[in-house]
Design an enzyme around this catalytic site. Structure first.
Site, PDB file in Angstrom:
ATOM      1  N   ARG A  61       0.808  -1.220   0.000  1.00 43.42           N
ATOM      2  CA  ARG A  61       0.000   0.000   0.000  1.00 43.42           C
ATOM      3  C   ARG A  61       0.841   1.269   0.000  1.00 43.42           C
ATOM      4  O   ARG A  61       0.330   2.351  -0.277  1.00 43.42           O
ATOM      5  CB  ARG A  61      -1.027  -0.038   1.125  1.00 43.42           C
ATOM      6  CG  ARG A  61      -2.183  -0.999   0.785  1.00 43.42           C
ATOM      7  CD  ARG A  61      -3.247  -1.002   1.855  1.00 43.42           C
ATOM      8  NE  ARG A  61      -2.805  -1.616   3.065  1.00 43.42           N
ATOM      9  CZ  ARG A  61      -2.911  -2.920   3.343  1.00 43.42           C
ATOM     10  NH1 ARG A  61      -3.477  -3.730   2.484  1.00 43.42           N
ATOM     11  NH2 ARG A  61      -2.466  -3.394   4.480  1.00 43.42           N
ATOM     12  N   GLU A  98       1.714  -6.849  13.475  1.00 46.08           N
ATOM     13  CA  GLU A  98       0.524  -6.899  14.335  1.00 46.08           C
ATOM     14  C   GLU A  98      -0.109  -8.288  14.215  1.00 46.08           C
ATOM     15  O   GLU A  98      -0.636  -8.820  15.177  1.00 46.08           O
ATOM     16  CB  GLU A  98      -0.461  -5.809  13.904  1.00 46.08           C
ATOM     17  CG  GLU A  98      -1.596  -5.575  14.875  1.00 46.08           C
ATOM     18  CD  GLU A  98      -2.615  -4.568  14.345  1.00 46.08           C
ATOM     19  OE1 GLU A  98      -2.436  -4.030  13.250  1.00 46.08           O
ATOM     20  OE2 GLU A  98      -3.608  -4.354  15.050  1.00 46.08           O
TER      21      GLU A  98
HETATM   22  P1  AMP Z   1       2.924  -2.480  11.662  1.00 51.58           P
HETATM   23  O1  AMP Z   1       4.234  -3.031  11.202  1.00 51.58           O
HETATM   24  O2  AMP Z   1       2.366  -3.235  12.815  1.00 51.58           O
HETATM   25  O3  AMP Z   1       3.003  -0.987  11.925  1.00 51.58           O
HETATM   26  O4  AMP Z   1       1.892  -2.752  10.486  1.00 51.58           O
HETATM   27  C1  AMP Z   1       1.860  -1.902   9.411  1.00 51.58           C
HETATM   28  C2  AMP Z   1       1.417  -2.549   8.138  1.00 51.58           C
HETATM   29  O5  AMP Z   1       0.437  -3.568   8.322  1.00 51.58           O
HETATM   30  C3  AMP Z   1       0.785  -1.458   7.299  1.00 51.58           C
HETATM   31  O6  AMP Z   1       1.527  -1.350   6.120  1.00 51.58           O
HETATM   32  C4  AMP Z   1      -0.603  -1.878   7.031  1.00 51.58           C
HETATM   33  O7  AMP Z   1      -0.751  -2.068   5.646  1.00 51.58           O
HETATM   34  C5  AMP Z   1      -0.815  -3.207   7.742  1.00 51.58           C
HETATM   35  N1  AMP Z   1      -1.769  -3.078   8.855  1.00 51.58           N
HETATM   36  C6  AMP Z   1      -1.540  -3.382  10.144  1.00 51.58           C
HETATM   37  N2  AMP Z   1      -2.612  -3.175  10.909  1.00 51.58           N
HETATM   38  C7  AMP Z   1      -3.564  -2.696  10.090  1.00 51.58           C
HETATM   39  C8  AMP Z   1      -4.917  -2.264  10.273  1.00 51.58           C
HETATM   40  N3  AMP Z   1      -5.510  -2.285  11.472  1.00 51.58           N
HETATM   41  N4  AMP Z   1      -5.586  -1.809   9.196  1.00 51.58           N
HETATM   42  C9  AMP Z   1      -5.000  -1.776   7.973  1.00 51.58           C
HETATM   43  N5  AMP Z   1      -3.747  -2.178   7.726  1.00 51.58           N
HETATM   44  C10 AMP Z   1      -3.030  -2.638   8.767  1.00 51.58           C
END
Ligand code: AMP
Length: 176
Positions: A61, A98
């Site tokens: 994205r 996550e």
């Molecule tokens: P993080 O590494 O935990 O900050 O996760 C970031 C990536 O995971 C982003 O590039 C998002 O595309 C995806 N992502 C994680 N959690 C969500 C969420 N609640 N909604 C949409 N995308 C998410």
């Protein structure tokens, strides 16, 4: 930027891709031409005076607004990708997400010490992905690194995972 209008345009999808995740769907932002332009112009205004030479987008994205912003800033665009996608020699870093574990790669010749880098992705959750991307970018010893997200999930406190010298911005912030 009309932040309320932008916030209302993000679709929340409960329990996707796994139960308990409130998924923020940015496709509903991008499909509206006025909102897409507002985002693009708003990001340009935020970074136009920073001397950015490369925008680095994170798969997948970060590949939507990243190239738009790079073109607007008259900078190059560099993809950070999942393993096995980049054809030439790569650096890589693994990290926790996550939901699950992941690895990201960048071409070894993507950047150099003269670059001012803007790292861009759609959303800051735990920060794991972007912190790993910052690690990748630091291998090139660029002049400066900026980090930008469209959305920040503040409750997950991902911002705290970054070194204080890195300027982290997010356009839309969700308390939950
Ligand atoms: P993080 O590494 O935990 O900050 O996760 C970031 C990536 O995971 C982003 O590039 C998002 O595309 C995806 N992502 C994680 N959690 C969500 C969420 N609640 N909604 C949409 N995308 C998410």
């Amino acid at each position: 930027m009309n932040i309320d209008k932008l916030l209302q345009s993000v679709r929340n999808v409960p329990d996707f891709p796994v139960p308990g995740i409130q998924f923020k769907d940015v496709t509903t932002l991008f499909k509206n031409p006025e909102i897409l332009k507002e985002l693009s112009d708003g990001l340009y205004d935020m970074y136009k005076d920073k001397g950015i030479t490369k925008v680095v987008g994170i798969e997948s994205r970060g590949f939507i607004m990243g190239p738009l912003l790079a073109e607007h800033l008259h900078a190059g665009f560099i993809p950070v990708r999942k393993p096995g996608k980049l054809p030439a020699e790569t650096y890589e870093v693994s990290y926790d997400k996550e939901y699950g574990k992941d690895t990201i790669q960048i071409h070894c010749d993507a950047l150099d010490e003269t670059d001012v880098v803007l790292l861009h992705d759609d959303l800051l959750a735990t920060g794991g992905t972007m912190v790993a991307a910052v690690e990748l970018i630091k291998k090139f010893r660029p002049k400066k690194i900026y980090v930008n997200f469209l959305i920040e999930l503040e409750e997950l406190k991902g911002r705290a995972a970054f070194d204080p010298e890195i300027e982290v911005t997010a356009i839309l912030k969700y308390a939950i």
